[in-house]
Design an enzyme around this catalytic site. Structure first.
Site, PDB file in Angstrom:
ATOM      1  N   HIS A   8      56.404 -12.001 -76.605  1.00 16.88           N
ATOM      2  CA  HIS A   8      56.764 -10.858 -75.764  1.00 16.88           C
ATOM      3  C   HIS A   8      58.259 -10.547 -75.847  1.00 16.88           C
ATOM      4  O   HIS A   8      58.656  -9.390 -75.811  1.00 16.88           O
ATOM      5  CB  HIS A   8      56.360 -11.119 -74.314  1.00 16.88           C
ATOM      6  CG  HIS A   8      54.887 -11.309 -74.131  1.00 16.88           C
ATOM      7  ND1 HIS A   8      54.327 -11.727 -72.940  1.00 16.88           N
ATOM      8  CD2 HIS A   8      53.849 -11.163 -74.994  1.00 16.88           C
ATOM      9  CE1 HIS A   8      53.014 -11.806 -73.076  1.00 16.88           C
ATOM     10  NE2 HIS A   8      52.697 -11.478 -74.310  1.00 16.88           N
ATOM     11  N   HIS A  66      47.776  -4.498 -75.120  1.00 18.27           N
ATOM     12  CA  HIS A  66      48.471  -5.781 -75.174  1.00 18.27           C
ATOM     13  C   HIS A  66      48.315  -6.444 -76.538  1.00 18.27           C
ATOM     14  O   HIS A  66      49.243  -7.102 -77.021  1.00 18.27           O
ATOM     15  CB  HIS A  66      47.983  -6.733 -74.088  1.00 18.27           C
ATOM     16  CG  HIS A  66      48.791  -7.994 -74.052  1.00 18.27           C
ATOM     17  ND1 HIS A  66      50.017  -8.068 -73.434  1.00 18.27           N
ATOM     18  CD2 HIS A  66      48.586  -9.215 -74.622  1.00 18.27           C
ATOM     19  CE1 HIS A  66      50.519  -9.273 -73.604  1.00 18.27           C
ATOM     20  NE2 HIS A  66      49.676  -9.991 -74.317  1.00 18.27           N
ATOM     21  N   ASP A  96      51.286  -7.796 -78.977  1.00 16.43           N
ATOM     22  CA  ASP A  96      51.362  -9.094 -79.661  1.00 16.43           C
ATOM     23  C   ASP A  96      51.603  -8.928 -81.161  1.00 16.43           C
ATOM     24  O   ASP A  96      52.357  -9.695 -81.762  1.00 16.43           O
ATOM     25  CB  ASP A  96      50.071  -9.882 -79.437  1.00 16.43           C
ATOM     26  CG  ASP A  96      50.014 -10.548 -78.071  1.00 16.43           C
ATOM     27  OD1 ASP A  96      51.068 -10.663 -77.417  1.00 16.43           O
ATOM     28  OD2 ASP A  96      48.912 -10.959 -77.655  1.00 16.43           O
ATOM     29  N   HIS A 122      47.538 -14.502 -82.878  1.00  9.06           N
ATOM     30  CA  HIS A 122      48.883 -14.869 -83.333  1.00  9.06           C
ATOM     31  C   HIS A 122      48.882 -15.553 -84.705  1.00  9.06           C
ATOM     32  O   HIS A 122      49.737 -15.259 -85.544  1.00  9.06           O
ATOM     33  CB  HIS A 122      49.548 -15.766 -82.299  1.00  9.06           C
ATOM     34  CG  HIS A 122      49.758 -15.099 -80.973  1.00  9.06           C
ATOM     35  ND1 HIS A 122      50.524 -13.970 -80.832  1.00  9.06           N
ATOM     36  CD2 HIS A 122      49.282 -15.387 -79.737  1.00  9.06           C
ATOM     37  CE1 HIS A 122      50.521 -13.589 -79.562  1.00  9.06           C
ATOM     38  NE2 HIS A 122      49.783 -14.433 -78.882  1.00  9.06           N
TER      39      HIS A 122
END
Length: 295
Positions: free
Chosen positions: A85, A244, A248, A271
């Site tokens: 973030h 969101h 990411d 991720h």
């Protein structure tokens, strides 16, 4: 042809504070101006010698549900966790050079979004620098993943970075299928992507608490989805979850250490896969440059 732009840093120092989701430890993040071609570097102000951790693919460490960077130095090893973030806020605002001083390993969870970091950076102001940003332009499609979970970089459809994300938890999930395309400009990132919060299914949250992780986190600190939707919380956007996920991706792409011009298409990626794409992109770019030099 993607037009070049000058590099940016911030005009003054700014900070944000809060507790980490995983550890519960308090952390203060201080953004500091940095010179041209410095890149983004985390500094563990709380450790002897203030070890520095550069934002680059080589620093990435495999970890579930978060991006972790680590370095070995004269004083031993140091790491920073949940950096996605913070990196998304910097990259989304086109800040190329910044020293990020931190007082703990895990970044503050804040409200689960990148908005607190964007607000801090906005207060610091943008400082244009006398150096051209070395933009990585995607020349051909590059894909990581399998038939069900994947992420692909394609040549740009505009002047910079755009991201298309397809979110699908399957039929019957409390999180509906969502799809969104966003051109990542500073203005669009600040208003449309940065406020989107981290989310979990209630069974995922319960499993984490049973493992002794995140027991201090409440449904007001992020989005936890039960059978009927968010528990004790309301959505900021109808499609907040996919926004969101785009956030990411922006943060993980920052591991490249340079702006990326391309159209990124992702299907349920996380991720690890986002980071894999960065490594593959950089390797492909180096190969292309070598081919041109030898031609």
């Amino acid at each position: 042809m993607t037009p070049p732009r000058l590099q940016n840093t911030i005009g003054s120092a700014a900070s944000a504070s809060g507790r980490g989701y995983w550890s519960g430890a308090e952390c203060r993040v201080e953004f500091r101006p940095a010179p041209p071609n410095h890149g983004v570097v985390f500094v563990r102000d709380d450790l002897p010698g203030a070890p520095r951790i550069a934002v680059r693919p080589e620093s990435r460490r495999p970890m579930a549900r978060r991006t972790v960077l680590a370095e070995r130095g004269p004083e031993g090893g140091a790491e920073v966790a949940m950096v996605e973030h913070v990196l998304a806020a910097l990259s989304g605002q086109q800040i190329d050079n910044c020293e990020v001083g931190v007082t703990a390993a895990e970044m503050p969870g804040c409200d689960g979004s990148a908005a607190p970091f964007v607000l801090a950076l906005a207060a610091a102001g943008l400082q244009v620098q006398a150096a051209v940003a070395d933009t990585l332009v995607v020349r051909r499609p590059i894909r990581c993943g399998d038939d069900h979970v994947w992420i692909e970089a394609r040549p740009p459809i505009g002047s910079g970075l755009s991201i298309e994300y397809r979110l699908d938890y399957g039929a019957g999930s409390a999180i509906a299928r969502q799809w969104r395309v966003e051109e990542i400009t500073p203005q669009a990132f600040q208003s449309e992507i940065a406020p989107a919060r981290t989310f979990l299914l209630s069974e995922e949250a319960d499993a984490m608490v049973e493992q002794g992780v995140g027991a201090h986190v409440t449904p007001q600190d992020l989005l936890i989805f039960g059978a009927e939707g968010p528990i004790e919380n309301t959505l900021r956007y109808e499609d907040e979850c996919v926004r969101h996920k785009i956030l990411d991706v922006v943060g993980d792409l920052a591991l490249a250490g340079r702006p990326i011009a391309g159209h990124i298409v992702a299907c349920c990626s996380g991720h690890r896969l986002n980071g894999d794409l960065v490594e593959t992109l950089l390797a492909s770019h180096q190969d292309t440059q070598s081919d041109r030099m030898s031609a």
